[in-house]
Design a protein around this motif. Structure first.
Motif, PDB file in Angstrom:
ATOM      1  N   ILE A   1      -3.388-121.626  22.323  1.00 25.96           N
ATOM      2  CA  ILE A   1      -2.831-122.127  21.148  1.00 25.96           C
ATOM      3  C   ILE A   1      -2.141-123.474  20.898  1.00 25.96           C
ATOM      4  N   ALA A   2      -1.954-124.136  20.182  1.00 27.48           N
ATOM      5  CA  ALA A   2      -1.172-125.613  19.998  1.00 27.48           C
ATOM      6  C   ALA A   2      -0.678-125.521  18.607  1.00 27.48           C
ATOM      7  N   LEU A   3       0.478-126.043  18.640  1.00 26.09           N
ATOM      8  CA  LEU A   3       1.277-126.205  17.276  1.00 26.09           C
ATOM      9  C   LEU A   3       1.398-127.723  17.025  1.00 26.09           C
ATOM     10  N   TRP A   4       1.220-127.819  15.680  1.00 26.60           N
ATOM     11  CA  TRP A   4       1.601-129.029  15.039  1.00 26.60           C
ATOM     12  C   TRP A   4       0.546-130.364  15.702  1.00 26.60           C
ATOM     13  N   VAL A   5      -0.640-130.229  15.679  1.00 26.56           N
ATOM     14  CA  VAL A   5      -1.341-131.026  16.380  1.00 26.56           C
ATOM     15  C   VAL A   5      -2.435-131.730  15.288  1.00 26.56           C
ATOM     16  N   GLY A   6      -3.246-133.023  15.807  1.00 30.15           N
ATOM     17  CA  GLY A   6      -3.915-133.494  14.892  1.00 30.15           C
ATOM     18  C   GLY A   6      -3.628-134.891  14.343  1.00 30.15           C
TER      19      GLY A   6
ATOM     20  N   GLU B   1      -3.035-133.335  10.266  1.00 22.73           N
ATOM     21  CA  GLU B   1      -2.184-132.472  11.068  1.00 22.73           C
ATOM     22  C   GLU B   1      -2.274-131.178  10.566  1.00 22.73           C
ATOM     23  N   VAL B   2      -2.440-130.168  11.609  1.00 24.13           N
ATOM     24  CA  VAL B   2      -2.675-128.718  11.293  1.00 24.13           C
ATOM     25  C   VAL B   2      -1.479-127.871  12.175  1.00 24.13           C
ATOM     26  N   PRO B   3      -0.930-126.817  11.421  1.00 27.25           N
ATOM     27  CA  PRO B   3       0.147-126.293  11.833  1.00 27.25           C
ATOM     28  C   PRO B   3      -0.190-125.645  13.062  1.00 27.25           C
ATOM     29  N   VAL B   4      -1.396-125.016  13.250  1.00 27.69           N
ATOM     30  CA  VAL B   4      -1.995-124.086  14.407  1.00 27.69           C
ATOM     31  C   VAL B   4      -3.216-124.411  14.674  1.00 27.69           C
TER      32      VAL B   4
ATOM     33  N   VAL C   1     -10.100-123.027  15.836  1.00 27.11           N
ATOM     34  CA  VAL C   1      -9.538-122.493  14.563  1.00 27.11           C
ATOM     35  C   VAL C   1      -8.633-123.322  14.130  1.00 27.11           C
ATOM     36  N   LEU C   2      -8.651-123.807  12.943  1.00 29.12           N
ATOM     37  CA  LEU C   2      -7.583-124.610  12.299  1.00 29.12           C
ATOM     38  C   LEU C   2      -6.918-123.906  11.433  1.00 29.12           C
ATOM     39  N   VAL C   3      -5.610-123.572  11.475  1.00 24.67           N
ATOM     40  CA  VAL C   3      -4.727-122.595  10.765  1.00 24.67           C
ATOM     41  C   VAL C   3      -3.868-123.359   9.926  1.00 24.67           C
ATOM     42  N   ASP C   4      -3.855-123.312   8.433  1.00 18.98           N
ATOM     43  CA  ASP C   4      -3.016-123.941   7.728  1.00 18.98           C
ATOM     44  C   ASP C   4      -2.017-122.799   7.260  1.00 18.98           C
ATOM     45  N   THR C   5      -0.769-123.161   6.867  1.00 17.82           N
ATOM     46  CA  THR C   5       0.165-122.113   6.237  1.00 17.82           C
ATOM     47  C   THR C   5       0.715-122.502   5.036  1.00 17.82           C
TER      48      THR C   5
ATOM     49  N   VAL D   1       0.418-125.292  -2.827  1.00 12.48           N
ATOM     50  CA  VAL D   1      -0.846-125.700  -2.211  1.00 12.48           C
ATOM     51  C   VAL D   1      -0.670-127.075  -1.550  1.00 12.48           C
ATOM     52  N   HIS D   2      -1.065-127.166  -0.353  1.00 13.32           N
ATOM     53  CA  HIS D   2      -0.863-128.589   0.404  1.00 13.32           C
ATOM     54  C   HIS D   2      -2.091-129.484  -0.489  1.00 13.32           C
ATOM     55  N   THR D   3      -1.806-130.702  -0.319  1.00 15.02           N
ATOM     56  CA  THR D   3      -2.788-131.763  -0.407  1.00 15.02           C
ATOM     57  C   THR D   3      -3.164-132.469   1.018  1.00 15.02           C
ATOM     58  N   GLY D   4      -4.469-133.022   1.144  1.00 12.28           N
ATOM     59  CA  GLY D   4      -4.407-133.687   2.294  1.00 12.28           C
ATOM     60  C   GLY D   4      -4.049-135.139   2.178  1.00 12.28           C
ATOM     61  N   ALA D   5      -4.458-135.955   3.320  1.00 13.70           N
ATOM     62  CA  ALA D   5      -4.113-137.325   3.223  1.00 13.70           C
ATOM     63  C   ALA D   5      -4.400-138.156   2.205  1.00 13.70           C
TER      64      ALA D   5
END
Length: 207
Positions: free
Chosen positions: A30-35, A74-77, A86-90, A95-99
């Protein structure tokens, strides 16, 4: 970080199938805050970038017009297993918006497909969401739209072929229950665990 300290790695992988589907197997990393600035980068698909540049040019725009929309996501997890990434958004209050205002789920699927292809894995995208709120309803509707092959194809018209994508939404209460059940089987320091649990309770996400 590695989750290899878990005393039963196969069972941990089984529990994480809630986020990544049945193909999730041990070992799990698992990696946190990557991308965005940390590898692996989640860059927009080439076809998407070419299309937004074409549209901007047709409207009299310049390279600066699409700069924000071309930024990596960027993805939290990020969870990596032998066969699945697996890309996990929190999500909490909104609701988040993308770039550049892009649909966040579409952004993650689009960039995630290229990442999964580079790694020789399949892609799963999961969202951890609140329960019983307008935010939850909005996210569930977005997930249902992308689970439909026709809906996914319409959201990614620059892609000629789309491999299968696992899409999961998990509530915070489900994730907290999983976390609290597995903590005793991980060699983790007490203070970070207690701080995390306190934060969850302060947000009303854990009892």
């Amino acid at each position: 970080m590695s989750l290899d300290t878990h005393t039963d790695r196969d069972y941990l992988a089984y529990r994480l199938q809630a986020l990544g589907g049945a193909a999730v197997t041990a070992p799990v990393r698992i990696a946190l805050w990557v991308g965005r600035t940390r590898e692996p980068l989640l860059t927009p698909a080439r076809g998407y970038v070419e299309e937004i540049r074409r549209r901007a040019a047709a409207a009299g725009g310049t390279a600066a017009t699409t700069r924000d929309m071309e930024a990596p996501a960027e993805v939290p997890v990020l969870i990596e297993t032998p066969g699945v990434v697996v890309l996990v958004d929190t999500v909490l209050g909104r609701v988040h918006t993308g770039a550049g205002g892009r649909d966040r789920l579409v952004e993650l699927v689009d960039a995630g497909l290229d990442l999964a292809n580079r790694l020789g894995k399949t892609l799963a995208v999961a969202v951890v969401r609140p329960t019983g709120s307008p935010v939850a309803a909005q996210l569930s509707a977005g997930m249902d739209r992308l689970r439909d092959p026709a809906g996914l194809a319409a959201a990614l018209p620059h892609r000629r072929a789309l491999p299968p994508v696992v899409l999961r939404d998990v509530t915070w209460s489900q994730l907290v229950a999983l976390w609290e059940a597995e903590v005793p089987f991980l060699r983790l320091g007490g203070q970070p665990v207690r701080a995390f649990s306190r934060q969850l309770r302060s947000l009303g996400l854990a009892g």
